[in-house]
Design a protein around this motif. Structure first.
Motif, short mmCIF file in Angstrom:
data_model
loop_
_atom_site.label_atom_id
_atom_site.label_comp_id
_atom_site.label_asym_id
_atom_site.label_seq_id
_atom_site.Cartn_x
_atom_site.Cartn_y
_atom_site.Cartn_z
N TYR A 1 -12.44 9.36 4.08
CA TYR A 1 -11.04 9.38 3.65
C TYR A 1 -10.83 9.94 2.24
O TYR A 1 -9.71 9.99 1.77
N CYS A 2 -11.91 10.36 1.58
CA CYS A 2 -11.78 10.88 0.21
C CYS A 2 -11.62 12.39 0.19
O CYS A 2 -12.16 13.09 1.06
N ARG A 3 -10.91 12.87 -0.81
CA ARG A 3 -10.73 14.32 -0.98
C ARG A 3 -12.06 14.95 -1.38
O ARG A 3 -12.85 14.34 -2.09
N ALA B 1 -16.58 2.67 -1.65
CA ALA B 1 -17.66 2.95 -0.71
C ALA B 1 -17.11 3.01 0.72
O ALA B 1 -17.51 3.88 1.51
N TRP B 2 -16.19 2.12 1.05
CA TRP B 2 -15.58 2.08 2.38
C TRP B 2 -14.81 3.36 2.66
O TRP B 2 -14.93 3.95 3.74
N VAL C 1 0.86 -1.19 0.00
CA VAL C 1 0.00 0.00 0.00
C VAL C 1 0.89 1.24 0.00
O VAL C 1 1.69 1.43 0.91
N HIS C 2 0.74 2.06 -1.05
CA HIS C 2 1.49 3.32 -1.14
C HIS C 2 0.76 4.41 -0.36
O HIS C 2 1.34 5.13 0.43
N ASP C 3 -0.53 4.55 -0.66
CA ASP C 3 -1.40 5.47 0.08
C ASP C 3 -2.82 4.94 -0.04
O ASP C 3 -3.01 3.79 -0.44
N GLY C 4 -3.81 5.75 0.28
CA GLY C 4 -5.18 5.27 0.29
C GLY C 4 -5.76 4.91 -1.05
O GLY C 4 -6.76 4.20 -1.12
N PHE D 1 -6.50 1.23 5.50
CA PHE D 1 -6.61 0.37 4.32
C PHE D 1 -5.64 -0.81 4.43
O PHE D 1 -5.98 -1.94 4.11
N LYS D 2 -4.42 -0.55 4.93
CA LYS D 2 -3.46 -1.64 5.16
C LYS D 2 -4.07 -2.68 6.11
O LYS D 2 -3.95 -3.89 5.89
#
Length: 141
Positions: free
Chosen positions: A137-139, A130-131, A30-33, A87-88
């Motif tokens: 966690y979304c911009r 959706a999670w 995982v790099h980021d979300g 997410f990880k």
């Protein structure tokens, strides 16, 4: 042509069906979300190795200030790191499945664009977009 056989009529051209093709992944980091690096496992023992795969249906908060096209606040960095870490944890022991985006298979940086689903270690199927949205966690831009 053989005696008694007629020529087959010409087939009419048709558009190929839109298939919902989901591919399993392996060796995922995982790099980021919304970006991972890993192997994409295709049918017939074909593997596309070490691919950057970006979520095509959501934009997670950033974890660094390297993205120069947007304004990134300290609050966003905090949320982005939390999104990455959560997410990880969601992916830990589970399996990430990806579905290529039908209209735009790669982003301007050459990363694969895909929808993501995680099958958790307990067997739960999670739509990652959706999670991420449900957890904030979304911009917003």
């Amino acid at each position: 042509i053989f005696a008694g056989l007629e020529a087959a009529p010409q087939a009419k051209p048709v558009s190929p069906p839109q298939l919902e093709c989901w591919c399993r992944t392996a060796n995922v980091l995982v790099h980021d979300g919304d970006t991972v690096v890993g192997d994409v496992l295709l049918p017939w023992d074909v593997t596309i190795r070490n691919q950057y795969i970006r979520a095509g249906d959501f934009d997670a908060c950033e974890v660094t200030r390297t993205r120069k096209t947007v304004t990134i606040t300290e609050d966003e960095l905090r949320i982005g790191k939390q999104a990455r870490d959560e997410f990880k944890a969601l992916l830990d022991g589970g399996m990430l499945w990806v579905q290529p985006m039908p209209d735009e298979p790669k982003d301007p940086y050459g990363r694969m664009l895909a929808r993501w689903t995680v099958i958790t270690k307990s067997g739960q199927c999670v739509d990652v977009a959706a999670w991420m949205k449900q957890h904030g966690y979304c911009r917003s831009e």
